[in-house]
Design a protein around this motif. Structure first.
Motif, mmCIF file in Angstrom:
data_model
loop_
_atom_site.group_PDB
_atom_site.id
_atom_site.type_symbol
_atom_site.label_atom_id
_atom_site.label_comp_id
_atom_site.label_asym_id
_atom_site.label_seq_id
_atom_site.Cartn_x
_atom_site.Cartn_y
_atom_site.Cartn_z
ATOM 1 N N VAL A 25 21.856 -24.938 -24.781
ATOM 2 C CA VAL A 25 21.829 -23.303 -25.047
ATOM 3 C C VAL A 25 20.415 -23.334 -26.237
ATOM 4 O O VAL A 25 19.149 -24.036 -26.598
ATOM 5 C CB VAL A 25 22.944 -23.575 -26.193
ATOM 6 C CG1 VAL A 25 24.414 -23.659 -25.989
ATOM 7 C CG2 VAL A 25 24.024 -23.966 -27.368
ATOM 8 N N SER A 26 20.315 -21.765 -26.606
ATOM 9 C CA SER A 26 19.567 -21.664 -27.718
ATOM 10 C C SER A 26 19.757 -21.997 -29.128
ATOM 11 O O SER A 26 21.365 -22.403 -29.275
ATOM 12 C CB SER A 26 19.097 -20.089 -27.604
ATOM 13 O OG SER A 26 20.718 -19.363 -27.627
ATOM 14 N N ARG A 27 18.786 -21.953 -30.148
ATOM 15 C CA ARG A 27 18.953 -22.530 -31.327
ATOM 16 C C ARG A 27 19.772 -21.548 -31.890
ATOM 17 O O ARG A 27 20.509 -21.859 -33.052
ATOM 18 C CB ARG A 27 17.548 -22.594 -32.087
ATOM 19 C CG ARG A 27 17.259 -23.678 -32.755
ATOM 20 C CD ARG A 27 15.899 -24.480 -33.031
ATOM 21 N NE ARG A 27 15.079 -22.945 -31.932
ATOM 22 C CZ ARG A 27 14.493 -22.600 -33.508
ATOM 23 N NH1 ARG A 27 14.571 -23.135 -34.731
ATOM 24 N NH2 ARG A 27 13.188 -21.497 -33.344
ATOM 25 N N GLN A 28 18.974 -20.437 -31.394
ATOM 26 C CA GLN A 28 20.278 -18.950 -32.161
ATOM 27 C C GLN A 28 21.715 -18.890 -31.940
ATOM 28 O O GLN A 28 22.427 -18.365 -33.158
ATOM 29 C CB GLN A 28 19.722 -17.516 -31.323
ATOM 30 C CG GLN A 28 18.186 -16.870 -32.109
ATOM 31 C CD GLN A 28 17.413 -17.812 -31.223
ATOM 32 O OE1 GLN A 28 17.505 -18.911 -30.384
ATOM 33 N NE2 GLN A 28 16.097 -17.165 -30.817
ATOM 34 N N THR A 29 22.570 -19.917 -31.582
ATOM 35 C CA THR A 29 23.537 -19.965 -30.500
ATOM 36 C C THR A 29 24.456 -21.103 -31.644
ATOM 37 O O THR A 29 25.299 -20.594 -31.908
ATOM 38 C CB THR A 29 23.569 -20.494 -28.988
ATOM 39 O OG1 THR A 29 22.972 -19.132 -28.613
ATOM 40 C CG2 THR A 29 25.488 -20.127 -28.982
ATOM 41 N N ASN A 31 22.575 -21.572 -34.000
ATOM 42 C CA ASN A 31 22.619 -21.160 -36.048
ATOM 43 C C ASN A 31 24.045 -20.075 -36.258
ATOM 44 O O ASN A 31 24.016 -20.345 -37.003
ATOM 45 C CB ASN A 31 21.239 -20.446 -36.370
ATOM 46 C CG ASN A 31 21.025 -20.160 -37.294
ATOM 47 O OD1 ASN A 31 21.318 -20.953 -38.161
ATOM 48 N ND2 ASN A 31 20.891 -19.286 -37.834
ATOM 49 N N THR A 32 23.972 -19.648 -35.418
ATOM 50 C CA THR A 32 25.533 -18.220 -35.533
ATOM 51 C C THR A 32 26.172 -19.036 -35.334
ATOM 52 O O THR A 32 27.621 -19.005 -36.346
ATOM 53 C CB THR A 32 25.073 -17.241 -34.277
ATOM 54 O OG1 THR A 32 24.610 -18.126 -33.459
ATOM 55 C CG2 THR A 32 24.531 -15.854 -34.951
#
Lengths: 66, 136
Positions: A25-29, A31-32
């Motif tokens: 998955v993305s780093r943003q995912t 993080n959230t």
């Protein structure tokens, strides 16, 4: 829902980016999820737990209001 | 019967350029033929805009994961609310003639609102990551 991802990451000494790469998955995912803004799907939760080698219940914990 | 209706309607749309009466006058139909120079320009322009908006709105992100998919669906839901709200306002504050334009605007307004909302959410997502980095 609470989670221990930050703690588990510290134990394994990997960054958000490493974890994101390993579960695809993305780093943003990541993080959230860590900041409790996003609830992951069951598949993603299982994948994350597998990276840490623990059952899902030890990484993701239900709270009173859930 | 109804199955014969559509091919005839389409053929008429393409080939019917109005008719000549006994005096040699050409009467143009209210409904312009598809191959009419002005009309074909409008048709092509509208199609290009619509296909362009579809591509911008629904092409895959560079990193398409489950959160992005959820944000996209979420934006679509907000688009639905927004459109209905707009349509209610239009019904109240316009007359039936303007309503034709409202329907025309709705063709692209939907997707424009969707794209703006979706981009905004992704922008906020990236900002939150940057803010996090600033702290740690």
């Amino acid at each position: 829902m609470k989670n221990n991802i930050r703690v588990e990451r510290a134990i394994k000494n990997i960054t958000q980016a490493d974890l994101a790469d390993q579960v695809g998955v993305s780093r943003q995912t990541i993080n959230t999820i860590e900041s409790n803004k996003y609830v992951p799907s069951t598949v993603l939760a299982l994948k994350i737990a597998r990276i840490f080698g623990k059952p899902v219940e030890e990484v993701f914990i239900l709270e009173e209001e859930d | 019967m109804i199955f014969a209706y559509f091919p005839v309607m389409i053929a008429k749309k393409i080939f019917y350029h109005g008719y000549m009466d006994h005096g040699g006058h050409i009467t143009l139909p209210d409904n312009p033929s598809l191959l009419d120079a002005n009309h074909i320009f409008n048709v092509i322009a509208t199609l290009v805009v619509m296909v362009g908006l579809l591509l911008v709105g629904f092409s895959k992100e560079k990193f398409e994961d489950e959160q992005i998919i959820q944000l996209r669906l979420d934006s679509l839901q907000w688009t639905m609310y927004f459109t209905f709200f707009l349509y209610m306002l239009a019904v109240i504050f316009t007359n039936s003639i303007d309503l034709v334009h409202i329907v025309g605007i709705n063709l692209w307004m939907l997707l424009v609102f969707f794209i703006i909302r979706f981009r905004w959410v992704i922008f906020r997502l990236n900002q939150s990551l940057k803010a996090e980095k600033g702290i740690s």
